[in-house]
Design a protein around this motif. Structure first.
Motif, short mmCIF file in Angstrom:
data_model
loop_
_atom_site.label_atom_id
_atom_site.label_comp_id
_atom_site.label_asym_id
_atom_site.label_seq_id
_atom_site.Cartn_x
_atom_site.Cartn_y
_atom_site.Cartn_z
N ASP A 155 15.05 -86.03 20.86
CA ASP A 155 13.89 -85.81 21.72
C ASP A 155 14.15 -86.33 23.13
O ASP A 155 14.23 -87.53 23.36
N GLY A 156 14.29 -85.39 24.06
CA GLY A 156 14.49 -85.75 25.45
C GLY A 156 13.21 -85.95 26.22
O GLY A 156 13.23 -86.24 27.41
N GLY A 157 12.05 -85.82 25.54
CA GLY A 157 10.77 -86.02 26.20
C GLY A 157 10.24 -84.75 26.82
O GLY A 157 10.61 -83.64 26.46
N GLY A 158 9.34 -84.91 27.79
CA GLY A 158 8.69 -83.76 28.41
C GLY A 158 7.31 -83.53 27.85
O GLY A 158 6.87 -84.23 26.92
N ARG A 159 6.61 -82.54 28.40
CA ARG A 159 5.23 -82.30 27.98
C ARG A 159 5.12 -81.98 26.50
O ARG A 159 4.31 -82.55 25.79
N LEU A 160 5.93 -81.06 26.02
CA LEU A 160 5.90 -80.68 24.61
C LEU A 160 7.05 -81.36 23.87
O LEU A 160 7.94 -80.72 23.32
N ASN A 161 7.00 -82.69 23.86
CA ASN A 161 8.06 -83.46 23.22
C ASN A 161 7.88 -83.44 21.70
O ASN A 161 6.95 -82.82 21.17
N LEU A 162 8.77 -84.13 21.00
CA LEU A 162 8.74 -84.16 19.54
C LEU A 162 8.35 -85.54 19.01
O LEU A 162 8.77 -85.94 17.93
#
Length: 463
Positions: A155-162
């Protein structure tokens, strides 16, 4: 970091040996090991590319209709399933996918956010590390004995992360100044997983290899929940670093709906209860292509992410999808229900799960505020939602068991018939509405009311 090599794919499987159907709960259905279900064989596809053009999905839809029963599903983890195949149609399906240029990943599932590499708010692009992991597992680590359903979340992050995706092993990107680290944890999502250690970016793949070798030594039944986090940290030696990390990130918003990702307009289209048919999917893809869509990405939570639309075309695309029966609003009540194929599509199912889900939406929408998932399972296996649920309706030999705060196989508070399930849930929704305290979510109210009150009102509803 290891330089990614060619991805392991299922391309060319048309000439492989006859696929062997499986009924094992712990196996993943694929082109090489399709799963026998009530409506034929099921295969699960994980495209090697993060997204396909609408034309690619049109090809898949046509192949699903030609070689299966035309039913397609997007799973909770963002994979594509085709249903209703036969022994003699699996190989032609594989050949058709290869002819359409659709390569598939196989083996251990390595999950990355659907918009990796596109989201300017992500901490790191997870695609390079995930590619290196797949290459290593197919090459230097190919002799390891790993569980068929083992999952690795990068998971690299961001708005629709995991953040909300459970993985046997998780690698979550974090930064300290200009330095990139990966936080290793096992057996959960970003909150529930047990922390092992942080490692520098250059050590991420070697550190993961250590964990995989430990799992392999424990046998093919071993999963992340079986690992000793403390012992793993010791095994990592000098690769484990001490870094103060920020608080765990919040879970991502629903991917359904409109998203502004940098300068991109992205539309999340939800499949009703995760399913559609070939004709409807092809119609949707043709319409989206006509509006300018260039790429469709599979997303967790049974969603298709539409890219390439201009800001002005998003509303038209949403209207198109809604007319075709898809969901484009995150607050659609059905989004709060996890439903399996049920008796219509599975030999283990004891009732029509989607009919009961429709009754829940129609008669008890007050239970579906999004604060919890209502699990509707055709049997005790709980394929649609393996985790505990505050409220679950699960198939039993004598009806539908109402499970409170547990998994589908746990003991039920009461048993309903398919005909009384809607009325019982309506009574429960009325009780919750009347008893909710100010500021409480439905989940909080149900948990406060407790098993006794839930059992009493459900029993009233079946009369």
């Amino acid at each position: 970091m290891m330089t990614p090599l060619s991805m392991p794919t299922e391309k060319g499987l048309a000439t492989a040996t006859q696929p062997v159907p499986t009924l094992r709960r712990g196996a993943c259905p694929s082109l090489t090991t399709p799963m026998q279900t009530g409506d034929g064989l099921l295969v699960r596809l994980r495209p090697a590319r993060p997204g396909l053009a609408p034309a690619g999905y049109i090809s898949i839809a046509r192949l699903a209709a030609e070689h299966g029963n035309g039913l397609l599903e997007v799973t909770a983890r963002g994979n594509l399933q085709l249903r209703g195949l036969k022994d003699e149609t699996v190989a032609p399906l594989a050949a058709g996918l290869a002819a359409a240029g659709i390569d598939l990943n196989r083996g251990v599932a390595v999950e990355t956010p659907a918009l990796s590499g596109l989201d300017p708010d992500e901490i790191a692009d997870a695609t390079q590390l995930s590619a290196a992991i797949r290459q290593a597992i197919a090459g230097p680590l190919s002799m390891l004995r790993l569980a068929p359903k083992l999952s690795i979340v990068v998971d690299g992050g961001g708005r629709l992360n995991l953040a909300d995706m459970v993985g046997d092993i998780r690698l979550d990107a974090v930064r300290r100044g200009e330095s990139l680290f990966w936080r290793l944890s096992v057996g959960g999502d970003v909150r529930s997983g047990r922390p092992v250690a942080a490692v520098a970016d250059r050590d991420a793949l070697p550190a993961l290899a250590v964990l995989l070798r430990v799992l392999s030594g424990m046998g093919t039944a071993a999963r992340g929940r079986d690992l000793d986090a403390g012992a793993l940290r010791v095994a990592l030696g000098a690769m484990a670093v001490d870094v103060d990390f920020p608080a765990q990130p919040a879970f991502p918003p629903s991917p359904i709906g409109r998203h502004a990702i940098g300068t991109r307009s992205v539309l999340g289209v939800g499949l009703p209860y995760g399913a559609t048919d070939a004709v409807t999917l092809e119609r949707l893809m043709r319409g989206l292509a006509g509006l300018g869509a260039t790429e469709i990405r599979l997303s967790p939570h049974r969603v298709l992410l539409v890219l390439g639309l201009s800001a002005g075309a998003v509303d038209a695309a949403a209207s198109l999808a809604e007319r075709a029966g898809f969901w484009t609003r995150a607050d659609a009540p059905g989004n709060a229900i996890a439903v399996c194929a049920g008796a219509v599509g599975c030999a283990s199912g004891t009732f029509d799960t989607k009919a009961v889900a429709d009754q829940l939406v129609l008669r008890a929408p007050g239970l579906l505020d999004g604060s919890m998932i209502v699990h509707i399972s055709g049997c005790a296996k709980g394929c649609a939602h393996p985790m505990p649920a505050v409220l679950a309706l699960c198939g039993r030999m004598d009806g539908i068991g109402v499970v409170f705060g547990g998994r589908s196989e746990d003991s039920e508070l009461a048993t309903l018939s398919p005909e009384t399930a809607g009325r019982a849930m309506e009574k429960l929704a009325t009780l919750v509405r009347e008893q909710r305290l100010k500021g409480e979510t439905v989940r909080q109210a149900i948990e406060r009311l407790g098993a006794g009150a839930i059992a009493d009102i459900v029993r009233q509803g079946r009369q």
